[in-house]
Design a protein around this motif. Structure first.
Motif, short mmCIF file in Angstrom:
data_model
loop_
_atom_site.label_atom_id
_atom_site.label_comp_id
_atom_site.label_asym_id
_atom_site.label_seq_id
_atom_site.Cartn_x
_atom_site.Cartn_y
_atom_site.Cartn_z
N ALA A 26 48.78 -5.91 -19.36
CA ALA A 26 47.64 -6.83 -19.41
C ALA A 26 46.38 -6.20 -18.83
O ALA A 26 45.29 -6.37 -19.37
N LYS A 27 46.51 -5.48 -17.74
CA LYS A 27 45.31 -4.93 -17.08
C LYS A 27 44.60 -3.90 -17.95
O LYS A 27 43.41 -3.68 -17.79
N PHE A 28 45.30 -3.29 -18.91
CA PHE A 28 44.68 -2.28 -19.76
C PHE A 28 44.06 -2.86 -21.03
O PHE A 28 43.28 -2.19 -21.69
N ILE A 29 44.41 -4.08 -21.39
CA ILE A 29 43.85 -4.68 -22.60
C ILE A 29 42.89 -5.83 -22.31
O ILE A 29 42.31 -6.39 -23.23
N ALA A 30 42.70 -6.15 -21.05
CA ALA A 30 41.87 -7.31 -20.67
C ALA A 30 40.48 -7.26 -21.29
O ALA A 30 40.02 -8.25 -21.87
N ASP A 31 39.80 -6.15 -21.20
CA ASP A 31 38.45 -6.04 -21.76
C ASP A 31 38.47 -6.16 -23.29
O ASP A 31 37.58 -6.77 -23.87
N ASP A 32 39.48 -5.59 -23.93
CA ASP A 32 39.58 -5.65 -25.38
C ASP A 32 39.73 -7.07 -25.90
O ASP A 32 39.25 -7.41 -26.97
N VAL A 33 40.43 -7.91 -25.14
CA VAL A 33 40.74 -9.27 -25.56
C VAL A 33 39.73 -10.28 -25.00
O VAL A 33 39.62 -11.39 -25.50
N GLY A 34 38.99 -9.88 -23.98
CA GLY A 34 38.03 -10.79 -23.37
C GLY A 34 38.67 -11.81 -22.46
O GLY A 34 38.19 -12.93 -22.30
N LEU A 35 39.80 -11.43 -21.86
CA LEU A 35 40.53 -12.28 -20.93
C LEU A 35 40.85 -11.49 -19.68
O LEU A 35 40.87 -10.27 -19.69
N SER A 36 41.17 -12.21 -18.61
CA SER A 36 41.58 -11.52 -17.38
C SER A 36 43.06 -11.14 -17.51
O SER A 36 43.80 -11.75 -18.29
N PRO A 37 43.50 -10.14 -16.76
CA PRO A 37 44.93 -9.80 -16.79
C PRO A 37 45.82 -10.98 -16.44
O PRO A 37 46.89 -11.15 -17.03
N LYS A 38 45.37 -11.83 -15.53
CA LYS A 38 46.16 -13.00 -15.15
C LYS A 38 46.28 -13.97 -16.34
O LYS A 38 47.36 -14.51 -16.59
N GLN A 39 45.19 -14.19 -17.06
CA GLN A 39 45.23 -15.05 -18.25
C GLN A 39 46.17 -14.47 -19.31
O GLN A 39 46.95 -15.20 -19.91
N ILE A 40 46.09 -13.17 -19.52
CA ILE A 40 46.96 -12.52 -20.51
C ILE A 40 48.42 -12.69 -20.12
O ILE A 40 49.26 -13.01 -20.95
N GLY A 41 48.72 -12.46 -18.84
CA GLY A 41 50.09 -12.60 -18.37
C GLY A 41 50.66 -13.98 -18.63
O GLY A 41 51.81 -14.14 -19.05
N ALA A 42 49.85 -15.02 -18.39
CA ALA A 42 50.30 -16.39 -18.62
C ALA A 42 50.45 -16.69 -20.11
O ALA A 42 51.43 -17.29 -20.55
N LEU A 43 49.49 -16.23 -20.90
CA LEU A 43 49.52 -16.51 -22.34
C LEU A 43 50.63 -15.76 -23.07
O LEU A 43 51.25 -16.29 -23.99
N ILE A 44 50.90 -14.54 -22.65
CA ILE A 44 51.89 -13.74 -23.37
C ILE A 44 53.29 -14.35 -23.23
O ILE A 44 54.09 -14.30 -24.15
N VAL A 45 53.54 -14.97 -22.09
CA VAL A 45 54.83 -15.66 -21.90
C VAL A 45 54.93 -16.83 -22.89
O VAL A 45 55.97 -17.04 -23.50
N GLN A 46 53.85 -17.57 -23.06
CA GLN A 46 53.83 -18.67 -24.01
C GLN A 46 53.99 -18.17 -25.45
O GLN A 46 54.67 -18.80 -26.27
N LEU A 47 53.37 -17.04 -25.76
CA LEU A 47 53.43 -16.50 -27.11
C LEU A 47 54.82 -16.00 -27.49
O LEU A 47 55.16 -15.95 -28.67
N GLN A 48 55.63 -15.66 -26.49
CA GLN A 48 56.99 -15.17 -26.77
C GLN A 48 57.76 -16.13 -27.67
O GLN A 48 58.49 -15.70 -28.54
N ASP A 49 57.61 -17.42 -27.44
CA ASP A 49 58.37 -18.41 -28.19
C ASP A 49 57.57 -19.08 -29.30
O ASP A 49 58.14 -19.78 -30.12
N SER A 50 56.26 -18.88 -29.32
CA SER A 50 55.45 -19.64 -30.27
C SER A 50 54.89 -18.84 -31.44
O SER A 50 54.36 -19.42 -32.37
N VAL A 51 55.00 -17.52 -31.40
CA VAL A 51 54.47 -16.70 -32.49
C VAL A 51 55.65 -16.15 -33.28
O VAL A 51 56.39 -15.28 -32.81
N ALA A 52 55.83 -16.68 -34.48
CA ALA A 52 57.01 -16.39 -35.29
C ALA A 52 57.05 -14.95 -35.80
O ALA A 52 58.13 -14.39 -35.97
N ASP A 53 55.90 -14.34 -36.02
CA ASP A 53 55.90 -13.01 -36.65
C ASP A 53 55.93 -11.85 -35.65
O ASP A 53 56.00 -10.70 -36.05
N LEU A 54 55.91 -12.16 -34.37
CA LEU A 54 55.94 -11.11 -33.34
C LEU A 54 57.15 -11.25 -32.43
O LEU A 54 57.53 -12.36 -32.06
N GLU A 55 57.71 -10.13 -32.07
CA GLU A 55 58.74 -10.10 -31.04
C GLU A 55 58.07 -9.55 -29.79
O GLU A 55 57.54 -8.44 -29.80
#
Length: 92
Positions: free
Chosen positions: A44-73
């Motif tokens: 997360a800390k290395f992509i924060a600027d690319d996504v426009g989010l803080s590493p903490k926000q990315i960390g929280a969102l990526i956990v949610q995306l694990q179960d909600s994005v059908a096309d990504l593992e």
């Protein structure tokens, strides 16, 4: 702006990629792009600027995306100073 550019075209071109999409949509799209050519490993800390989010926000969102994005593992891969995530496309 050149003489052939209309104000509408210029305004559209100036929009940032983050406008009009939710944080989770922006992150999911970024992860899809990263995994387009195969597995991607991210922290997360290395992509924060690319996504426009803080590493903490990315960390929280990526956990949610694990179960909600059908096309990504998305899986926790390792932890060395920060969590590394492995991102890949799910087979159809």
């Amino acid at each position: 702006m050149s003489t052939t550019d209309s104000p509408i075209e210029t305004a559209t071109e100036q929009q940032t990629p983050t406008e009009g999409r939710s944080k989770s949509e922006r992150l999911a799209e970024y992860l899809r792009q990263e995994a387009a050519d195969g597995d991607a490993y991210i922290k997360a800390k290395f992509i924060a600027d690319d996504v426009g989010l803080s590493p903490k926000q990315i960390g929280a969102l990526i956990v949610q995306l694990q179960d909600s994005v059908a096309d990504l593992e998305i899986e926790k891969w390792s932890y060395t100073g920060a969590t590394t995530w492995r991102i890949s496309h799910r087979p159809s």
